[in-house]
Design a protein around this motif. Structure first.
Motif, PDB file in Angstrom:
ATOM      1  N   LEU A   1      35.245  14.218 -18.901  1.00  0.00           N
ATOM      2  CA  LEU A   1      34.976  13.121 -17.968  1.00  0.00           C
ATOM      3  C   LEU A   1      36.263  12.306 -17.868  1.00  0.00           C
ATOM      4  O   LEU A   1      36.741  11.762 -18.855  1.00  0.00           O
ATOM      5  CB  LEU A   1      33.807  12.271 -18.468  1.00  0.00           C
ATOM      6  CG  LEU A   1      32.459  12.999 -18.447  1.00  0.00           C
ATOM      7  CD1 LEU A   1      31.419  12.241 -19.242  1.00  0.00           C
ATOM      8  CD2 LEU A   1      32.013  13.217 -17.017  1.00  0.00           C
ATOM      9  N   VAL A   2      36.793  12.246 -16.671  1.00  0.00           N
ATOM     10  CA  VAL A   2      38.101  11.643 -16.420  1.00  0.00           C
ATOM     11  C   VAL A   2      37.934  10.194 -15.965  1.00  0.00           C
ATOM     12  O   VAL A   2      36.982   9.857 -15.253  1.00  0.00           O
ATOM     13  CB  VAL A   2      38.863  12.457 -15.347  1.00  0.00           C
ATOM     14  CG1 VAL A   2      40.223  11.864 -15.054  1.00  0.00           C
ATOM     15  CG2 VAL A   2      39.006  13.909 -15.797  1.00  0.00           C
TER      16      VAL A   2
ATOM     17  N   ILE B   1      40.915  11.147 -20.497  1.00  0.00           N
ATOM     18  CA  ILE B   1      39.554  11.685 -20.581  1.00  0.00           C
ATOM     19  C   ILE B   1      38.767  10.935 -21.648  1.00  0.00           C
ATOM     20  O   ILE B   1      39.312  10.526 -22.666  1.00  0.00           O
ATOM     21  CB  ILE B   1      39.555  13.203 -20.860  1.00  0.00           C
ATOM     22  CG1 ILE B   1      40.227  13.533 -22.191  1.00  0.00           C
ATOM     23  CG2 ILE B   1      40.214  13.961 -19.713  1.00  0.00           C
ATOM     24  CD1 ILE B   1      40.070  14.991 -22.623  1.00  0.00           C
ATOM     25  N   ALA B   2      37.501  10.735 -21.367  1.00  0.00           N
ATOM     26  CA  ALA B   2      36.622  10.048 -22.313  1.00  0.00           C
ATOM     27  C   ALA B   2      36.366  10.945 -23.519  1.00  0.00           C
ATOM     28  O   ALA B   2      36.273  12.165 -23.393  1.00  0.00           O
ATOM     29  CB  ALA B   2      35.301   9.692 -21.641  1.00  0.00           C
ATOM     30  N   SER B   3      36.262  10.334 -24.681  1.00  0.00           N
ATOM     31  CA  SER B   3      35.895  11.098 -25.874  1.00  0.00           C
ATOM     32  C   SER B   3      34.433  11.522 -25.768  1.00  0.00           C
ATOM     33  O   SER B   3      33.626  10.867 -25.104  1.00  0.00           O
ATOM     34  CB  SER B   3      36.120  10.260 -27.135  1.00  0.00           C
ATOM     35  OG  SER B   3      35.273   9.143 -27.144  1.00  0.00           O
TER      36      SER B   3
ATOM     37  N   HIS C   1      43.152  10.360 -24.756  1.00  0.00           N
ATOM     38  CA  HIS C   1      42.319   9.187 -24.470  1.00  0.00           C
ATOM     39  C   HIS C   1      43.151   7.947 -24.179  1.00  0.00           C
ATOM     40  O   HIS C   1      42.637   6.999 -23.574  1.00  0.00           O
ATOM     41  CB  HIS C   1      41.383   8.871 -25.645  1.00  0.00           C
ATOM     42  CG  HIS C   1      40.519  10.008 -26.059  1.00  0.00           C
ATOM     43  ND1 HIS C   1      39.841  10.811 -25.168  1.00  0.00           N
ATOM     44  CD2 HIS C   1      40.215  10.483 -27.291  1.00  0.00           C
ATOM     45  CE1 HIS C   1      39.164  11.726 -25.834  1.00  0.00           C
ATOM     46  NE2 HIS C   1      39.378  11.553 -27.131  1.00  0.00           N
ATOM     47  N   GLN C   2      44.445   7.936 -24.593  1.00  0.00           N
ATOM     48  CA  GLN C   2      45.164   6.662 -24.513  1.00  0.00           C
ATOM     49  C   GLN C   2      46.662   6.749 -24.274  1.00  0.00           C
ATOM     50  O   GLN C   2      47.300   5.752 -23.972  1.00  0.00           O
ATOM     51  CB  GLN C   2      44.922   5.870 -25.785  1.00  0.00           C
ATOM     52  CG  GLN C   2      45.278   6.616 -27.044  1.00  0.00           C
ATOM     53  CD  GLN C   2      44.430   6.210 -28.219  1.00  0.00           C
ATOM     54  OE1 GLN C   2      43.638   5.291 -28.127  1.00  0.00           O
ATOM     55  NE2 GLN C   2      44.582   6.892 -29.334  1.00  0.00           N
ATOM     56  N   ASP C   3      47.247   7.909 -24.377  1.00  0.00           N
ATOM     57  CA  ASP C   3      48.696   8.039 -24.248  1.00  0.00           C
ATOM     58  C   ASP C   3      49.045   8.583 -22.859  1.00  0.00           C
ATOM     59  O   ASP C   3      48.806   9.758 -22.562  1.00  0.00           O
ATOM     60  CB  ASP C   3      49.214   8.976 -25.340  1.00  0.00           C
ATOM     61  CG  ASP C   3      50.720   9.143 -25.337  1.00  0.00           C
ATOM     62  OD1 ASP C   3      51.350   9.008 -24.277  1.00  0.00           O
ATOM     63  OD2 ASP C   3      51.263   9.435 -26.420  1.00  0.00           O
ATOM     64  N   SER C   4      49.619   7.744 -22.006  1.00  0.00           N
ATOM     65  CA  SER C   4      49.900   8.141 -20.624  1.00  0.00           C
ATOM     66  C   SER C   4      50.860   9.331 -20.547  1.00  0.00           C
ATOM     67  O   SER C   4      50.737  10.171 -19.658  1.00  0.00           O
ATOM     68  CB  SER C   4      50.415   6.960 -19.811  1.00  0.00           C
ATOM     69  OG  SER C   4      51.576   6.421 -20.405  1.00  0.00           O
TER      70      SER C   4
ATOM     71  N   VAL D   1      48.797  12.415 -21.263  1.00  0.00           N
ATOM     72  CA  VAL D   1      47.905  12.673 -20.127  1.00  0.00           C
ATOM     73  C   VAL D   1      48.690  13.310 -18.982  1.00  0.00           C
ATOM     74  O   VAL D   1      48.248  14.290 -18.379  1.00  0.00           O
ATOM     75  CB  VAL D   1      47.190  11.379 -19.672  1.00  0.00           C
ATOM     76  CG1 VAL D   1      46.439  11.601 -18.373  1.00  0.00           C
ATOM     77  CG2 VAL D   1      46.245  10.890 -20.767  1.00  0.00           C
ATOM     78  N   ARG D   2      49.882  12.778 -18.676  1.00  0.00           N
ATOM     79  CA  ARG D   2      50.709  13.340 -17.595  1.00  0.00           C
ATOM     80  C   ARG D   2      51.097  14.786 -17.881  1.00  0.00           C
ATOM     81  O   ARG D   2      51.192  15.598 -16.961  1.00  0.00           O
ATOM     82  CB  ARG D   2      51.965  12.500 -17.388  1.00  0.00           C
ATOM     83  CG  ARG D   2      51.743  11.285 -16.503  1.00  0.00           C
ATOM     84  CD  ARG D   2      53.061  10.637 -16.064  1.00  0.00           C
ATOM     85  NE  ARG D   2      53.918  10.232 -17.168  1.00  0.00           N
ATOM     86  CZ  ARG D   2      53.802   9.093 -17.845  1.00  0.00           C
ATOM     87  NH1 ARG D   2      52.867   8.230 -17.514  1.00  0.00           N
ATOM     88  NH2 ARG D   2      54.623   8.804 -18.845  1.00  0.00           N
TER      89      ARG D   2
END
Length: 167
Positions: free
Chosen positions: A112-113, A70-72, A55-58, A61-62
């Protein structure tokens, strides 16, 4: 409606139970389209105590299969329930009403991205007057669709009361 937990009295014949006066109707549809920004996703996760790095760590996510944060699940559920609450407590049609959420369940089928178009939709599938609760109990089916995929599927039960008069 098949819920018996509400002690429904489907034989109610008073004017208050007249289907024509119901503030909720079978087949009623409503929805909205939106996009979550990466910042909105991170902020909601922080406020709700969800520390999932997706949700918050780039970096996380990469390294993931997703094309962005992604949304929680609770973020999408909250927005979908807010849509229901806003719709059934509105007064833009001249009807004074109040509503309460009685029960909601959600299934999270696909993430949901961030920055993707999301179409949230609800439809009323059943309505029944409940004399004990003093209003109309409605069953709803909902979804949040992105990229043609049902990402979130919801089911809900609401109580809507017609307060009479005009807004």
């Amino acid at each position: 409606m098949s819920e018996t937990d509400f002690n429904s009295d489907s034989s109610e014949s008073s004017a208050s139970a007249d289907l024509a006066q119901a503030p909720i109707r079978v087949g009623e549809r409503f929805g909205r389209s939106l996009r979550y920004s990466a910042a909105q996703i991170a902020e909601f996760a922080l406020l709700s105590g969800d520390t999932n790095p997706l949700h918050q760590d780039s970096s996380a996510v990469r390294a993931s299969q997703f094309k962005g944060p992604i949304a929680s699940g609770q973020q999408s559920a909250a927005v979908m329930m807010g849509l229901v609450a806003s719709h059934f407590s509105r007064q833009d049609d001249g009807m004074r009403r109040e509503m309460l959420c009685l029960n909601f369940n959600f299934a999270f089928k696909s993430p949901l991205v961030a920055d993707a178009q999301i179409d949230m939709r609800w439809i009323v599938s059943a309505v029944e007057f409940n004399s004990r609760l003093g209003g109309w109990v409605g069953s709803l089916n909902g979804s949040a669709v992105s990229g043609g995929v049902d990402c979130v599927v919801g089911r809900g039960t609401v109580l809507v009361r017609n307060l009479g008069g005009t807004a």
